[in-house]
Motif scaffolding. Sequence first.
Motif, mmCIF file in Angstrom:
data_model
loop_
_atom_site.group_PDB
_atom_site.id
_atom_site.type_symbol
_atom_site.label_atom_id
_atom_site.label_comp_id
_atom_site.label_asym_id
_atom_site.label_seq_id
_atom_site.Cartn_x
_atom_site.Cartn_y
_atom_site.Cartn_z
ATOM 1 N N VAL A 287 0.833 -1.203 0.000
ATOM 2 C CA VAL A 287 0.000 0.000 0.000
ATOM 3 C C VAL A 287 0.869 1.255 0.000
ATOM 4 O O VAL A 287 1.988 1.262 0.510
ATOM 5 C CB VAL A 287 -0.936 -0.025 1.232
ATOM 6 N N TYR A 288 0.315 2.339 -0.560
ATOM 7 C CA TYR A 288 1.084 3.570 -0.739
ATOM 8 C C TYR A 288 0.194 4.768 -0.417
ATOM 9 O O TYR A 288 -0.889 4.910 -0.997
ATOM 10 C CB TYR A 288 1.564 3.640 -2.186
ATOM 11 N N CYS B 27 -0.970 -5.000 -0.851
ATOM 12 C CA CYS B 27 -1.433 -5.431 0.471
ATOM 13 C C CYS B 27 -1.518 -4.238 1.414
ATOM 14 O O CYS B 27 -0.730 -3.300 1.318
ATOM 15 C CB CYS B 27 -0.526 -6.518 1.055
ATOM 16 N N GLY B 28 -2.531 -4.268 2.294
ATOM 17 C CA GLY B 28 -2.651 -3.285 3.364
ATOM 18 C C GLY B 28 -3.645 -2.169 3.153
ATOM 19 O O GLY B 28 -3.923 -1.404 4.077
ATOM 20 N N TRP B 29 -4.207 -2.044 1.948
ATOM 21 C CA TRP B 29 -5.117 -0.936 1.609
ATOM 22 C C TRP B 29 -6.463 -1.111 2.291
ATOM 23 O O TRP B 29 -7.046 -2.187 2.276
ATOM 24 C CB TRP B 29 -5.266 -0.913 0.090
ATOM 25 N N LEU B 30 -6.979 -0.034 2.876
ATOM 26 C CA LEU B 30 -8.284 -0.043 3.526
ATOM 27 C C LEU B 30 -8.933 1.333 3.381
ATOM 28 O O LEU B 30 -8.242 2.343 3.194
ATOM 29 C CB LEU B 30 -8.127 -0.397 5.015
ATOM 30 N N SER C 135 9.283 5.198 -8.927
ATOM 31 C CA SER C 135 8.525 6.223 -8.209
ATOM 32 C C SER C 135 7.223 6.538 -8.930
ATOM 33 O O SER C 135 7.123 6.407 -10.148
ATOM 34 C CB SER C 135 9.375 7.491 -8.055
ATOM 35 N N LEU C 136 6.234 6.968 -8.160
ATOM 36 C CA LEU C 136 4.878 7.158 -8.661
ATOM 37 C C LEU C 136 4.616 8.609 -9.034
ATOM 38 O O LEU C 136 4.644 9.497 -8.175
ATOM 39 C CB LEU C 136 3.858 6.702 -7.614
ATOM 40 N N THR D 144 5.678 5.222 0.244
ATOM 41 C CA THR D 144 4.993 5.802 1.399
ATOM 42 C C THR D 144 3.938 4.813 1.883
ATOM 43 O O THR D 144 2.742 4.961 1.609
ATOM 44 C CB THR D 144 4.356 7.157 1.020
ATOM 45 N N VAL D 145 4.374 3.782 2.605
ATOM 46 C CA VAL D 145 3.441 2.740 3.058
ATOM 47 C C VAL D 145 2.415 3.304 4.024
ATOM 48 O O VAL D 145 1.334 2.733 4.211
ATOM 49 C CB VAL D 145 4.181 1.542 3.673
ATOM 50 N N CYS D 146 2.733 4.388 4.670
ATOM 51 C CA CYS D 146 1.779 5.258 5.363
ATOM 52 C C CYS D 146 2.472 6.605 5.502
ATOM 53 O O CYS D 146 3.685 6.700 5.334
ATOM 54 C CB CYS D 146 1.351 4.690 6.727
#
Length: 512
Positions: A127-128, A380-383, A229-230, A167-169
């Motif tokens: 996740v980003y 993974c990890g997106w909510l 990079s995004l 940026t995982v968070c």
Amino acid sequence: MAESARRARGGGGAARRAARTAVSFETARYIERNIPNFEVLTEEALEIIEQNADAVLEEIGVNFPDNPEALALWREAGADVQGERVRIPRGLARKLCSTAPSTITQVARNRDRDVVIGGRNLVLAPVYGPPFVRDAAGGRRYATMADFEKFVKLGYMSKWLHHSGGTVCEPTDIPVNKRHLDMLRAHMTLSDKPFMGSVTEPSRAQDSVDMCGILFGKDFVQENTVMTSLININSPMTFDDVMMGALKVYAENNQACIISPFIVGGAMAPVSVAGTLTQVLAETLAGIAYSQLVRPGAPVIMGAFVTSIDMNSGAPTFGTPEAAHITYGAGQLARRLNLPYRSAGSFTGSKLPDAQAAYETSNSLNMGLLSGVNFMLHACGWLEGGLVSSFEKFVMDADQLGTLHHLARGVEIDENAQAMDAIREVGPGGHYLGCAHTQSNFRDAFWKSDLLDYKPFETWSDEGARDTQSLATARVEKMLADYQQPALDPAIREALDAFVATRKAAEPDSFS
């Protein structure tokens, strides 16, 4: 300092001792598909969308606001530039895009974990971007640097995840203008998987390049891609100067960029699949072409982040059939351009890692595999529509990524797979549990979750009747308890720390 770090990397007792004591966690190689891509568009439909995208670029154009350097490059290339509007003659963008490489090898500091992005490969990244985090104990809250570091550790230890991400968070306890330094250092020191650079300001992109120069060596960075990079496009058809400034830094330094529209269908693009695909193609053609104006051959990935919208509330919706059609179609368009493709992820609008999250995530992950995605951010990890990084959902999703690996293998048809000896041995009315073929193959015959519960009811009840979120909470705790930092030459670590300290001291804190 960086020069001494590079000398130390070549040998020395400290480096050898660090390597001997390192604990390496198993990571699966990036996925190499042995199954066909799922294609929804006919040749006629593809040609219509391509012609319409060319018409958008030629007749309507795209905006490059507050960016005279970009406007000058477009004008020199033959575009019609009026104010901030750039109209690109038919065929020009496609011609410029042809210099972009069809595959990209991103180097990791552990070379066993290099990834190849493009072709029939699929690289999975976490996740980003969310500003909030959630776990079962603390609920929903603003993310901190401590949370960020935990996610990097979980990503490092996740077998089916190939990439550490970016940026995982969003660590909101660190000043906005300085947090990129701490995030990059965490990726570089807490994991040895590939990672992403900062794009929130051109100088932060340059910091990313400079820190990679310390980690890998300056010359190595110029000759190899060590970051992906995004770069988001402000749909519809606007390329803001901050993102384009970051893209310019990365292109000039041979680092890969995902050039990706960020589209909520019905709000930032038409409600129809064909109309949205036309806009996606026009925007990505313009963005990728610009990267090639900056540096022909710069590594780029064609992106498509597309979701539909709830027409009653205006909220984005995920795992929908329309999003799947767009993702499949964009994959076909990317392959016709011979470019790597980014899309899909563990998308859900749910507030909790519940049944809604599981349904929407499963739909989104599978469409990514079948559409030919080469780089899957948010795997993974997106909510909560991307507002939240969830610890429990991170490990739940990361576990399910194993199914993508196994599905992608396709169906074997060698002598062992045909199992004729087993069928002959068992015969009518028997069972296969004890036959020779089963005994020889049972360890690797089926993929098995490391998280989900398959126990009988009585055992499950005796162990506390735990649901999946409870199992995930326990798994997060165990993984973090078992974590051991990958070896890194102390001289490199000292050089990174010195760079971060110097850059932080160079300007006052800013939280805006």
